[in-house]
Design a protein around this motif. Structure first.
Motif, PDB file in Angstrom:
ATOM      1  N   THR A 375      18.917  36.549  -7.873  1.00  0.00           N
ATOM      2  CA  THR A 375      18.937  35.100  -8.121  1.00  0.00           C
ATOM      3  C   THR A 375      20.060  34.673  -9.072  1.00  0.00           C
ATOM      4  O   THR A 375      20.347  35.347 -10.065  1.00  0.00           O
ATOM      5  N   GLY A 376      20.648  33.514  -8.751  1.00  0.00           N
ATOM      6  CA  GLY A 376      21.590  32.905  -9.690  1.00  0.00           C
ATOM      7  C   GLY A 376      20.858  32.498 -10.961  1.00  0.00           C
ATOM      8  O   GLY A 376      21.448  32.449 -12.045  1.00  0.00           O
ATOM      9  N   ALA A 377      19.575  32.228 -10.840  1.00  0.00           N
ATOM     10  CA  ALA A 377      18.793  31.758 -11.988  1.00  0.00           C
ATOM     11  C   ALA A 377      18.726  32.793 -13.119  1.00  0.00           C
ATOM     12  O   ALA A 377      18.581  32.430 -14.286  1.00  0.00           O
ATOM     13  N   ILE A 378      18.879  34.069 -12.779  1.00  0.00           N
ATOM     14  CA  ILE A 378      18.812  35.076 -13.846  1.00  0.00           C
ATOM     15  C   ILE A 378      20.063  34.985 -14.724  1.00  0.00           C
ATOM     16  O   ILE A 378      20.036  35.315 -15.911  1.00  0.00           O
ATOM     17  N   LEU A 379      21.163  34.500 -14.146  1.00  0.00           N
ATOM     18  CA  LEU A 379      22.377  34.269 -14.942  1.00  0.00           C
ATOM     19  C   LEU A 379      22.171  33.120 -15.912  1.00  0.00           C
ATOM     20  O   LEU A 379      22.673  33.121 -17.031  1.00  0.00           O
ATOM     21  N   VAL A 380      21.429  32.119 -15.455  1.00  0.00           N
ATOM     22  CA  VAL A 380      21.142  30.971 -16.319  1.00  0.00           C
ATOM     23  C   VAL A 380      20.259  31.422 -17.484  1.00  0.00           C
ATOM     24  O   VAL A 380      20.466  31.052 -18.637  1.00  0.00           O
ATOM     25  N   ALA A 381      19.298  32.283 -17.175  1.00  0.00           N
ATOM     26  CA  ALA A 381      18.345  32.712 -18.206  1.00  0.00           C
ATOM     27  C   ALA A 381      18.959  33.728 -19.174  1.00  0.00           C
ATOM     28  O   ALA A 381      18.804  33.604 -20.389  1.00  0.00           O
ATOM     29  N   LEU A 382      19.648  34.730 -18.653  1.00  0.00           N
ATOM     30  CA  LEU A 382      20.048  35.871 -19.490  1.00  0.00           C
ATOM     31  C   LEU A 382      21.550  36.093 -19.580  1.00  0.00           C
ATOM     32  O   LEU A 382      22.009  36.984 -20.289  1.00  0.00           O
ATOM     33  N   MET A 423       3.189  29.314  -6.978  1.00  0.00           N
ATOM     34  CA  MET A 423       4.325  28.456  -6.612  1.00  0.00           C
ATOM     35  C   MET A 423       4.959  28.837  -5.280  1.00  0.00           C
ATOM     36  O   MET A 423       5.748  28.067  -4.726  1.00  0.00           O
ATOM     37  N   ILE A 424       4.627  30.037  -4.767  1.00  0.00           N
ATOM     38  CA  ILE A 424       5.189  30.401  -3.458  1.00  0.00           C
ATOM     39  C   ILE A 424       4.136  30.384  -2.341  1.00  0.00           C
ATOM     40  O   ILE A 424       4.385  30.891  -1.243  1.00  0.00           O
ATOM     41  N   ASP A 425       2.974  29.785  -2.608  1.00  0.00           N
ATOM     42  CA  ASP A 425       2.018  29.568  -1.502  1.00  0.00           C
ATOM     43  C   ASP A 425       2.617  28.551  -0.533  1.00  0.00           C
ATOM     44  O   ASP A 425       3.294  27.612  -0.947  1.00  0.00           O
ATOM     45  N   SER A 426       2.366  28.752   0.757  1.00  0.00           N
ATOM     46  CA  SER A 426       2.962  27.877   1.774  1.00  0.00           C
ATOM     47  C   SER A 426       1.892  27.075   2.507  1.00  0.00           C
ATOM     48  O   SER A 426       0.758  27.528   2.656  1.00  0.00           O
ATOM     49  N   LYS A 427       2.273  25.914   2.975  1.00  0.00           N
ATOM     50  CA  LYS A 427       1.370  25.071   3.769  1.00  0.00           C
ATOM     51  C   LYS A 427       1.091  25.711   5.129  1.00  0.00           C
ATOM     52  O   LYS A 427       0.036  25.551   5.702  1.00  0.00           O
ATOM     53  N   PHE A 428       2.080  26.452   5.641  1.00  0.00           N
ATOM     54  CA  PHE A 428       1.998  26.921   7.026  1.00  0.00           C
ATOM     55  C   PHE A 428       1.834  28.428   7.199  1.00  0.00           C
ATOM     56  O   PHE A 428       1.481  28.895   8.267  1.00  0.00           O
ATOM     57  N   ALA A 429       2.176  29.188   6.162  1.00  0.00           N
ATOM     58  CA  ALA A 429       2.139  30.651   6.281  1.00  0.00           C
ATOM     59  C   ALA A 429       1.518  31.246   5.015  1.00  0.00           C
ATOM     60  O   ALA A 429       1.070  30.521   4.137  1.00  0.00           O
ATOM     61  N   ASP A 430       1.495  32.573   4.926  1.00  0.00           N
ATOM     62  CA  ASP A 430       0.908  33.206   3.731  1.00  0.00           C
ATOM     63  C   ASP A 430       1.720  32.889   2.472  1.00  0.00           C
ATOM     64  O   ASP A 430       1.185  32.828   1.373  1.00  0.00           O
ATOM     65  N   MET A 431       2.996  32.748   2.655  1.00  0.00           N
ATOM     66  CA  MET A 431       3.863  32.403   1.504  1.00  0.00           C
ATOM     67  C   MET A 431       5.143  31.786   2.015  1.00  0.00           C
ATOM     68  O   MET A 431       5.423  31.824   3.211  1.00  0.00           O
ATOM     69  N   LYS A 432       5.888  31.179   1.099  1.00  0.00           N
ATOM     70  CA  LYS A 432       7.228  30.689   1.441  1.00  0.00           C
ATOM     71  C   LYS A 432       8.251  31.459   0.623  1.00  0.00           C
ATOM     72  O   LYS A 432       7.908  32.085  -0.385  1.00  0.00           O
ATOM     73  N   ASN A 433       9.503  31.422   1.064  1.00  0.00           N
ATOM     74  CA  ASN A 433      10.469  32.319   0.421  1.00  0.00           C
ATOM     75  C   ASN A 433      11.171  31.734  -0.793  1.00  0.00           C
ATOM     76  O   ASN A 433      11.966  32.416  -1.430  1.00  0.00           O
ATOM     77  N   VAL A 434      10.878  30.486  -1.135  1.00  0.00           N
ATOM     78  CA  VAL A 434      11.333  29.965  -2.425  1.00  0.00           C
ATOM     79  C   VAL A 434      10.213  29.170  -3.077  1.00  0.00           C
ATOM     80  O   VAL A 434       9.342  28.616  -2.394  1.00  0.00           O
ATOM     81  N   GLY A 435      10.280  29.077  -4.395  1.00  0.00           N
ATOM     82  CA  GLY A 435       9.186  28.441  -5.129  1.00  0.00           C
ATOM     83  C   GLY A 435       9.547  27.110  -5.766  1.00  0.00           C
ATOM     84  O   GLY A 435       8.839  26.646  -6.640  1.00  0.00           O
ATOM     85  N   GLY A 436      10.671  26.549  -5.378  1.00  0.00           N
ATOM     86  CA  GLY A 436      11.062  25.277  -5.998  1.00  0.00           C
ATOM     87  C   GLY A 436      12.107  25.474  -7.079  1.00  0.00           C
ATOM     88  O   GLY A 436      12.631  26.562  -7.254  1.00  0.00           O
ATOM     89  N   ARG A 437      12.394  24.415  -7.808  1.00  0.00           N
ATOM     90  CA  ARG A 437      13.530  24.393  -8.723  1.00  0.00           C
ATOM     91  C   ARG A 437      13.304  25.236  -9.980  1.00  0.00           C
ATOM     92  O   ARG A 437      14.225  25.805 -10.528  1.00  0.00           O
ATOM     93  N   PHE A 438      12.085  25.284 -10.451  1.00  0.00           N
ATOM     94  CA  PHE A 438      11.830  25.932 -11.735  1.00  0.00           C
ATOM     95  C   PHE A 438      11.547  27.437 -11.590  1.00  0.00           C
ATOM     96  O   PHE A 438      11.025  27.876 -10.582  1.00  0.00           O
ATOM     97  N   ALA A 439      11.858  28.171 -12.647  1.00  0.00           N
ATOM     98  CA  ALA A 439      11.485  29.594 -12.746  1.00  0.00           C
ATOM     99  C   ALA A 439      11.904  30.404 -11.514  1.00  0.00           C
ATOM    100  O   ALA A 439      11.161  31.241 -11.011  1.00  0.00           O
ATOM    101  N   GLY A 440      13.126  30.137 -11.047  1.00  0.00           N
ATOM    102  CA  GLY A 440      13.590  30.742  -9.798  1.00  0.00           C
ATOM    103  C   GLY A 440      13.589  32.264  -9.793  1.00  0.00           C
ATOM    104  O   GLY A 440      13.281  32.886  -8.767  1.00  0.00           O
ATOM    105  N   SER A 441      13.920  32.886 -10.911  1.00  0.00           N
ATOM    106  CA  SER A 441      13.948  34.353 -10.935  1.00  0.00           C
ATOM    107  C   SER A 441      12.531  34.913 -10.938  1.00  0.00           C
ATOM    108  O   SER A 441      12.283  35.996 -10.398  1.00  0.00           O
ATOM    109  N   ILE A 442      11.628  34.166 -11.563  1.00  0.00           N
ATOM    110  CA  ILE A 442      10.246  34.657 -11.669  1.00  0.00           C
ATOM    111  C   ILE A 442       9.531  34.532 -10.323  1.00  0.00           C
ATOM    112  O   ILE A 442       8.846  35.467  -9.887  1.00  0.00           O
ATOM    113  N   THR A 443       9.722  33.395  -9.653  1.00  0.00           N
ATOM    114  CA  THR A 443       9.056  33.260  -8.350  1.00  0.00           C
ATOM    115  C   THR A 443       9.617  34.272  -7.345  1.00  0.00           C
ATOM    116  O   THR A 443       8.889  34.758  -6.475  1.00  0.00           O
TER     117      THR A 443
END
Ligand code: BES
Ligand code: ZN
Ligand code: ZN
Length: 497
Positions: A375-382, A423-443
């Protein structure tokens, strides 16, 4: 390696021509064996004029007068003898390399009164020289012309120390480490047209020469295994995916293996969720995790590690195409869990999902550690100073943190938890592959955790550390080889013997 370097160890030496490097403590003390190198005391004057105070890694470069046996004398600061630590020696080696310049014969006087050294320290010094000497110039044709004129030439370094015999023994291991790091750096630096999934898999097969068992799964075989998540990423690319499986059996027959898994996206355009053009060339490095895993296996096999280790790398290219995966698609992973694709640029976790599941299912390992430029988000965090560490196991996390302290490939533990998992629960499947804008590396970490079952597991997000690396005393390369020494140290310190 750019320069051809040979390093040897000796109890004494009579240098002539070339460069003598004197390690120097804060009080100006240098090796007694080097006394006759400077009959006129020029180094003393140079220290004064340059304000050299022996501070750690400070250097002075002196052109030696005619009555000196060598052409140049270099001084390298060790700092306060009481404060020289175990982990300083590799970096000091890097500084030695910086002093070499055009010299072809180098003598390093490493024993300084009052500074405790050992064969291991001296071998670390040599490792630092090798790591710093790396440069990637395969595609620099003009530089090659210069090399032909003899400008590069072979360089021989003699390290003068009372610990020469022990240093030589330890250096055999250091060389295995250096060549693993070098291999990982090469792979990250190579352009993506040259290194596709098939070519990358061939690099894994090359390890057979060192006694590693290698299997390469084709798309057909992965289809049979129902690896729908990995294959979904690959379907937009002209070049087919591969899964490379490497096994090193250096431990007792019954010992469960250690498992390392790497993200090997040879090029990440983002797919249909196309990345912006600026900087997209950096995405040739999106296989930094897989590169580290191959480098690690090289090192473990080359030094004949007493451990059973299995390594898997998922090799794909993420491209937009008429046949490419779409946002909205739902794929079924090998685990049976379904995934709604929200963003085709979150592809690394899809590749790892099937690799992780397959790994625990087939090998029942003691633990799984995956490395991924995730994730690019890990660069933002660390930033680029720590890799993100995510884990379901405190003991394994501790082991990784302390191995990182030793090799200075630092990791920082990040949280996981059910509130992020949601945050990665999906409306249509068991999960979705992104969790939204926040905490990108954690999701992203939560996503991976859904594919490890109950295996002790750690995920290293190396997006900030494997590529486009900051220049350090021991690395001048874009691809850093981050992770090879870290994981070799982890194995050495906890899982051998
Ligand atoms: N390969 C990238 C992550 C990356 C970014 C690696 C920068 C190295 C440097 C990964 O596949 C990716 O594109 N991640 C997305 C995830 C997002 C779509 C949820 C990102 O980080 O933007
Ligand atoms: Zn991506
Ligand atoms: Zn990626």
């Amino acid at each position: 390696m750019s320069k051809k370097i040979t390093i040897s160890f000796s109890k004494s030496a009579k240098p002539k021509g070339g460069l003598a490097v004197l390690l120097s403590a804060k009080d100006g003390q240098t090796s007694e064996a080097a006394n006759e190198l400077d009959p006129a005391g020029v180094t003393g004057r140079a220290m004064e004029i340059a304000g050299f105070d022996g501070k750690a890694r400070a250097t002075v470069d002196v052109l030696a007068p005619q009555d000196c046996p060598t052409d140049r004398i270099g001084l390298l600061g060790l700092g306060d003898p009481a404060e020289v630590s175990e982990n300083d020696w590799v970096r000091l080696g890097g500084s030695i390399f910086a002093l070499i310049r055009k010299s072809k014969k180098i003598w390093v006087f490493a024993d300084v009164p009052g500074v405790e050294t050992s064969g291991q320290h001296i071998a670390d010094l040599a490792l630092g020289i090798l790591l710093r000497s790396y440069s990637f110039d395969t595609y620099k044709t003009r530089k090659k012309d210069n090399d032909k004129k003899g400008e590069a030439g072979p360089v021989s370094i003699t390290i003068v120390t009372t610990h020469s015999a022990a240093a030589k023994r330890h250096f055999a291991v250091s060389k295995a480490v250096a060549s693993g790091v070098e291999l990982a750096r090469d792979l990250v630096n190579e352009p993506p047209n040259v290194l596709g999934p098939v070519e990358f898999a061939k690099k894994a097969s090359d390890l057979e020469a060192l006694g590693v068992d290698v299997e390469i799964l084709t798309e057909k075989e992965m289809k049979k295994l129902k690896m729908g998540a990995l294959l979904g990423v690959a379907q937009g690319a002209a070049r087919p995916a591969r899964l490379a499986i490497m096994q090193w059996k250096g431990g007792k027959a019954k010992q469960k293996p250690l498992a390392f898994i790497g993200k090997g996206v040879v090029f990440d355009s983002g797919g249909i969720s196309l990345k912006p053009g600026a900087g997209m060339e950096d995405m040739k490095g999106d296989m930094g995790g897989a590169a580290a895993v191959i480098g690690l296996m090289h090192t473990l096999a080359a030094r004949k590690a007493k451990a059973n280790v299995v390594a898997l790398i998922g090799l794909v290219e993420n491209m937009p195409d008429g046949n490419a995966q779409r946002p909205g698609d739902i794929v079924t992973s090998m685990s049976g869990q379904t995934i709604e694709i929200i963003n085709t640029d979150a592809e690394g976790r899809l590749v790892l999902a099937d690799a992780l599941w397959y790994c625990q299912d087939r090998f029942k390992p003691q633990f799984m550690i995956n490395l991924a430029t995730l994730t690019g988000a890990i660069l933002v965090a660390l930033g680029q100073q720590h890799a993100g560490l995510f884990s379901n196991d405190d003991a394994l996390s501790e082991q990784l943190s302390s191995a990182g302290g030793v090799t200075q490939e630092k990791v920082w533990r990040m949280p996981l938890g059910p509130e992020y998992d949601k945050m990665i629960d999906s409306k249509f499947a068991d999960m979705k592959n992104v969790g939204g804008r926040f905490a990108g590396s954690i999701t992203a970490g939560q996503f991976l955790q859904r594919f490890v079952n109950d295996t002790p597991w750690a995920h290293l997000d190396v997006a900030g550390t494997a590529m486009n690396a900051p220049q350090t005393d021991i690395n001048r390369s874009w691809g850093s080889g981050f992770g090879v020494r870290l994981l070799d140290q982890l194995v050495k310190a906890n899982y051998e013997g």
